[in-house]
Scaffold this motif. Structure first.
Motif: not given
Length: 119
Positions: A103-115
């Motif tokens: 879940x933490x990695x998915x959230x981080x990936x989502x942040x990265x892809x949004x950025x």
């Protein structure tokens, strides 16, 4: 009520038993007779009563050994079940940790892809 005729030490005995237990009683009598005959072969003619007592003691000793083995195996099964329970509990905790990390990695990936995406 069932009945069987068994032979022990060359003598026939008519025995009563529950219906359906005839084969079991016959097998038990054959085992006892074999023990009596084995003792007779080892000790010779020492009398039917003495042979029966000796055979009873031999079979009781075997029963005691079997009961002790059952107790040891029961204790081992309990230990294995406790170990399995502990392993399952430990794995459940690991599964929770893995889910949390995913879940933490998915959230981080989502942040990265949004950025990284153009606005």
């Amino acid at each position: 009520m069932g009945q069987v005729v068994v032979t022990i030490a060359g003598r026939s005995f008519r025995l009563a038993c529950e219906d359906g237990d005839e084969a079991r009683l016959t097998a038990l009598a054959q085992t006892f007779d074999a023990t009596v005959n084995e003792l007779r072969g080892s000790f010779g003619e020492v009398g039917d009563t003495r042979l029966a007592v000796m055979a009873g003691l031999v079979m009781t000793d075997k029963l005691g050994d079997a009961q002790a083995q059952i107790e040891r195996l029961t204790a081992q099964v309990a230990e294995l079940q406790a170990g399995l329970s502990l392993a399952q509990t430990s794995n459940a905790g690991s599964d929770d940790k893995v889910r949390q990390k995913v879940d933490e990695l998915a959230a981080r990936l989502e942040q990265i892809t949004q950025g990284a995406s153009p606005n």
